[in-house]
Design a protein around this motif. Structure first.
Motif, PDB file in Angstrom:
ATOM      1  N   LEU A   8      69.885  28.761  74.165  1.00 16.59           N
ATOM      2  CA  LEU A   8      69.308  28.580  75.499  1.00 16.59           C
ATOM      3  C   LEU A   8      70.163  27.666  76.365  1.00 16.59           C
ATOM      4  O   LEU A   8      70.121  27.752  77.585  1.00 16.59           O
ATOM      5  N   ARG A  71      63.232  24.963  84.250  1.00 21.62           N
ATOM      6  CA  ARG A  71      63.689  26.351  84.294  1.00 21.62           C
ATOM      7  C   ARG A  71      62.714  27.259  83.567  1.00 21.62           C
ATOM      8  O   ARG A  71      62.384  28.352  84.026  1.00 21.62           O
ATOM      9  N   GLU A  72      62.233  26.802  82.418  1.00 21.25           N
ATOM     10  CA  GLU A  72      61.267  27.605  81.659  1.00 21.25           C
ATOM     11  C   GLU A  72      59.999  27.835  82.480  1.00 21.25           C
ATOM     12  O   GLU A  72      59.464  28.936  82.517  1.00 21.25           O
ATOM     13  N   ARG A  75      60.597  30.168  85.585  1.00 17.65           N
ATOM     14  CA  ARG A  75      60.758  31.584  85.232  1.00 17.65           C
ATOM     15  C   ARG A  75      59.653  32.080  84.320  1.00 17.65           C
ATOM     16  O   ARG A  75      59.720  33.198  83.818  1.00 17.65           O
ATOM     17  N   PHE A  76      58.676  31.232  84.044  1.00 18.56           N
ATOM     18  CA  PHE A  76      57.508  31.579  83.227  1.00 18.56           C
ATOM     19  C   PHE A  76      57.857  31.875  81.773  1.00 18.56           C
ATOM     20  O   PHE A  76      57.019  32.377  81.035  1.00 18.56           O
ATOM     21  N   THR A  77      59.096  31.588  81.364  1.00 23.05           N
ATOM     22  CA  THR A  77      59.426  31.864  79.964  1.00 23.05           C
ATOM     23  C   THR A  77      58.680  30.920  79.028  1.00 23.05           C
ATOM     24  O   THR A  77      58.570  31.212  77.841  1.00 23.05           O
ATOM     25  N   ASN A  78      58.154  29.818  79.560  1.00 23.48           N
ATOM     26  CA  ASN A  78      57.349  28.952  78.691  1.00 23.48           C
ATOM     27  C   ASN A  78      56.068  29.661  78.257  1.00 23.48           C
ATOM     28  O   ASN A  78      55.509  29.348  77.230  1.00 23.48           O
TER      29      ASN A  78
ATOM     30  N   LEU B  68      47.126  28.832  77.080  1.00 27.94           N
ATOM     31  CA  LEU B  68      48.086  28.389  78.091  1.00 27.94           C
ATOM     32  C   LEU B  68      47.423  27.551  79.171  1.00 27.94           C
ATOM     33  O   LEU B  68      48.006  26.611  79.688  1.00 27.94           O
ATOM     34  N   ASP B  97      52.201  38.134  78.784  1.00 24.06           N
ATOM     35  CA  ASP B  97      51.856  37.753  80.152  1.00 24.06           C
ATOM     36  C   ASP B  97      52.112  38.909  81.109  1.00 24.06           C
ATOM     37  O   ASP B  97      52.933  39.790  80.838  1.00 24.06           O
ATOM     38  N   VAL B  99      53.687  38.860  83.890  1.00 23.94           N
ATOM     39  CA  VAL B  99      55.050  38.899  84.411  1.00 23.94           C
ATOM     40  C   VAL B  99      56.059  39.214  83.299  1.00 23.94           C
ATOM     41  O   VAL B  99      57.247  39.308  83.555  1.00 23.94           O
ATOM     42  N   PRO B 101      57.359  37.516  80.680  1.00 24.79           N
ATOM     43  CA  PRO B 101      58.484  36.576  80.699  1.00 24.79           C
ATOM     44  C   PRO B 101      59.393  36.764  79.491  1.00 24.79           C
ATOM     45  O   PRO B 101      58.942  36.799  78.361  1.00 24.79           O
ATOM     46  N   LEU B 102      60.667  36.934  79.802  1.00 23.94           N
ATOM     47  CA  LEU B 102      61.695  37.031  78.759  1.00 23.94           C
ATOM     48  C   LEU B 102      62.895  36.263  79.280  1.00 23.94           C
ATOM     49  O   LEU B 102      63.003  36.002  80.474  1.00 23.94           O
ATOM     50  N   TYR B 103      63.791  35.905  78.369  1.00 25.21           N
ATOM     51  CA  TYR B 103      64.997  35.195  78.787  1.00 25.21           C
ATOM     52  C   TYR B 103      66.028  36.234  79.241  1.00 25.21           C
ATOM     53  O   TYR B 103      66.539  36.995  78.433  1.00 25.21           O
ATOM     54  N   LEU B 106      69.445  36.553  77.526  1.00 16.71           N
ATOM     55  CA  LEU B 106      69.513  36.815  76.099  1.00 16.71           C
ATOM     56  C   LEU B 106      69.423  38.306  75.815  1.00 16.71           C
ATOM     57  O   LEU B 106      68.769  39.039  76.551  1.00 16.71           O
ATOM     58  N   MET B 114      64.947  34.704  67.993  1.00 14.79           N
ATOM     59  CA  MET B 114      64.205  33.554  68.498  1.00 14.79           C
ATOM     60  C   MET B 114      62.740  33.613  68.053  1.00 14.79           C
ATOM     61  O   MET B 114      62.185  32.621  67.561  1.00 14.79           O
TER      62      MET B 114
END
Lengths: 313, 342
Positions: A8, A71-72, A75-78, B68, B97, B99, B101-103, B106, B114
């Motif tokens: 990351l 950042r997480e 971008r909602f990646t959390n 969450l 979710d 949206v 959410p993905l990286y 990656l 991961m």
């Protein structure tokens, strides 16, 4: 999880590494050349290298820190990370610790090169603030403190750029405050008073060969005999003429004339005092200041964990 | 690790422990309320559809169930354990979710690695098999994939943790029909094999109609209906009669008055024929129709006064409640795919 952290933050770490290598090469070139020739171009290059060394710990710390949280969240990646099988606390520490260690190692390496470089360019003792800031262990402290501030700002603000600015301004402000207000008191100050009180006294009679060799000059001026600081509520007086309207000749030229003392200082019961930190206090101050930043980093991370555990996403 | 539930229990009569149960769940945001004293439960093994218009509280509910978001008040149990946001580690709960959410930087296989690091249970073989079945390239960067491909990755990441409960927020939104069918088919195959309970939100009722066996209708932050799909179908009747006919017995959900005839959506256990004024059952101008799921949902969402989730037993209760539902009222409805969000 170490792999996750590396993957990351790979880009940031590679950029930091590249800048560190660039700085090391630049130091090797400007440090070696200064021993033989000393031209204006070399001075400019040294100033440039110094600027890089000065800014790198805070800039890289903030960038890494906000990447971990803001950042997480931006971008909602959390929402992906926090719904896997590990707690938010473990997620934060597992992604943060490897980058913190990698960044600290990079800062330690670059500051050890910088410590050599500071001595090589030989302009002043390394306890001088601008040299102190780029050498020793404080760069690691600055990096960790800025990173933790970035993490905390990212726990409060969802926008990566906003959190970055907040953390950056906060980290610079913290460095200024610590450097000017806290650092002088991290080791007992040394006071130099009687040397100048006499006929023919000049800076050149100071033990060690003059003012620069004293170390980091903090305060100097005329204070009542028997004291090393002005009376409470009074400023430091740089010249006798400023003192209480007492009529005195201005100190001029290369040294202190005998008449200054007989005419002004002695009747007013004043003496000239220099407060400073000697070069021998370098590691005391380094350890103290690095300790402050590391402790602040730990506190900020703790607060960030608390906030993230409570946050609704 | 699954809970050992055998395949084929899907659609079993209620009575098992609820997979999700919320009581008085309330979530205030400073711009308004998302959930207001919301109570319902989903029995284990069900594939539940969570429907309602925008702002009804579907996403808020799913985020609370996933740990969450923390509710303002109320309780929620997931797989028998109370959920405390930020504290509970949802080991057997999967969440996707809305949206997705993905990286972005990656690759797909890096996401798998991961997820493997972050879950005690991880079925790499299943993940790889699903992705190849769904035609998602493993070596592609997620940011370069289409929205549909990203949805497939997100759902796969969730399935490969072999969850006992899956919470899916609009998993099919903004997918093309081919991707929809493909993803839904793969999802159904896996969850019925694992006996996973699924709660799935959607705007598009037609997507859920054939696959879901439990229905929750959310409206203004409350569950206005929560029961097995079979009961929903059997318990709703569309009564069409002449203008002057009296209201039918049962819980009248909506009443639509046209120029010549009136249409009632009636909720009752028995077809509401006997109570109609004709004496000998239905007259020539009274007709009882079987409403579509769409019509049932729309009726509950356009009802003037949202009522309790249990159907009224005695006739006439709530009969006057739906006066004047007309074309203008219908237009306020948003039961449509609203498209990709951010």
């Amino acid at each position: 999880m170490t792999w996750v952290s590396w993957r990351l933050h790979r880009t940031q770490l590679l950029i930091i590494g590249t800048l560190a290598v660039l700085a090391a090469v630049a130091m090797a070139m400007t440090g070696v050349r200064s021993t033989s020739t000393s031209s204006l171009a070399v001075h400019d290059a040294q100033a440039l290298v110094w600027g890089l060394l000065f800014a790198l710990p805070v800039a890289s710390g903030v960038v890494v820190g906000v990447t971990v949280t803001a950042r997480e969240r931006e971008r909602f990646t959390n929402r992906l990370a926090w719904t896997q099988g590990i707690s938010r606390t473990r997620w934060l520490l597992a992604t943060l610790v490897p980058v913190a260690v990698a960044g600290s190692v990079a800062m330690a390496l670059i500051s050890s090169v910088a410590s050599w470089w500071v001595a090589a360019i030989g302009q002043a003792p390394r306890i001088y603030p601008n040299l102190f800031d780029v050498s020793g262990v404080v760069p690691v402290g600055y990096f960790l403190g800025s990173m933790a501030l970035g993490v905390l700002a990212g726990a409060v603000f969802r926008s990566e750029s906003f959190a970055g600015w907040v953390a950056g301004i906060g980290a610079v402000a913290a460095r200024i405050v610590v450097r000017t207000v806290v650092r002088p008191h991290l080791a007992p100050m040394v006071h130099l008073a009687p040397v100048l009180n006499g006929p023919g006294s000049t800076w050149s009679t100071v033990p060690g060969g003059g003012e620069p060799a004293l170390g980091w000059l903090l305060n100097q001026g005329w204070v009542p005999v028997g004291r090393t600081t002005p009376l409470p509520g009074h400023p430091w007086f740089s010249s006798l003429s400023a003192f209480n309207g007492y009529r005195c000749p201005v100190v001029t030229g290369s040294g202190f004339r005998n008449s200054v003392y007989s005419d002004c200082a002695d009747p007013a019961r004043l003496h000239f005092v220099v407060n400073y930190q000697p070069p021998s206090h370098y590691w005391l101050l380094q350890a103290g200041e690095a300790g402050i930043f590391v402790a602040a980093a730990a506190a900020a991370i703790g607060l960030a964990v608390f906030l993230l555990r409570r946050s609704s996403e | 690790m699954t809970d050992g539930q055998l395949p084929g229990t899907r659609g079993a009569p209620d009575g098992g422990a609820p997979a999700v149960e919320c009581r008085g769940l309330t979530k205030h945001y400073w711009r308004g309320d998302a959930l207001v004293d919301c109570s319902f439960s989903v029995p284990e093994g069900r594939l539940a559809a969570l429907v309602g218009p925008n702002g009804a509280g579907k996403s808020t509910f799913l985020r609370i169930a996933a740990g969450l978001t923390r509710p303002t008040s109320g309780d929620i149990d997931v797989l028998g354990e109370p959920i405390v946001s930020g504290r509970t580690v949802a080991t057997h709960v999967g969440y996707v979710d809305q949206v997705r959410p993905l990286y972005r930087r990656l690759r797909v296989d890096e996401h798998l690695r991961m997820a493997a690091a972050m879950n005690d249970v991880w079925d790499q073989a299943m993940a790889v098999r699903l992705l190849s079945q769904l035609e998602v390239p493993l070596r592609a960067r997620v940011g370069r994939l289409s929205v549909g491909q990203q949805a497939k990755v997100a759902v796969t990441l969730c399935l490969a943790t072999r969850p006992r409960l899956m919470l899916l927020d609009e998993p099919l939104a903004s997918l093309d029909p081919v991707a929809r069918t493909m993803l839904m088919r793969a999802l159904l195959a896996e969850v019925s094999e694992m006996g996973t309970t699924v709660v799935l939100s959607s705007h598009v009722i037609s997507d859920l109609d054939p696959v879901c066996d439990y229905l929750i209708i959310l409206r203004d932050g409350q569950a206005v209906l929560s029961e097995p799909m079979d009961d929903v179908r059997a318990g709703h009747h569309l009564v069409v009669a002449g203008r002057d006919a009296p209201s039918p017995p049962g819980d009248v959900v909506t009443e639509e008055r046209g120029a010549r005839q009136v249409r009632w959506m009636v909720r009752s256990h028995e077809p509401p024929i006997g109570g109609l004024g004709g004496g000998s059952g239905e007259g020539p101008d009274v007709e009882v129709l079987r409403p579509s799921l769409d019509e049932i949902v729309v009726a509950h969402l356009t009802r003037r006064h949202a009522s309790a989730t249990t159907p009224a037993d005695d006739g006439g209760v709530g009969a006057g409640g739906a006066d004047g539902v007309d074309g203008a009222g219908q237009r306020d409805l948003v039961i449509a795919d609203e498209g990709e969000r951010a």
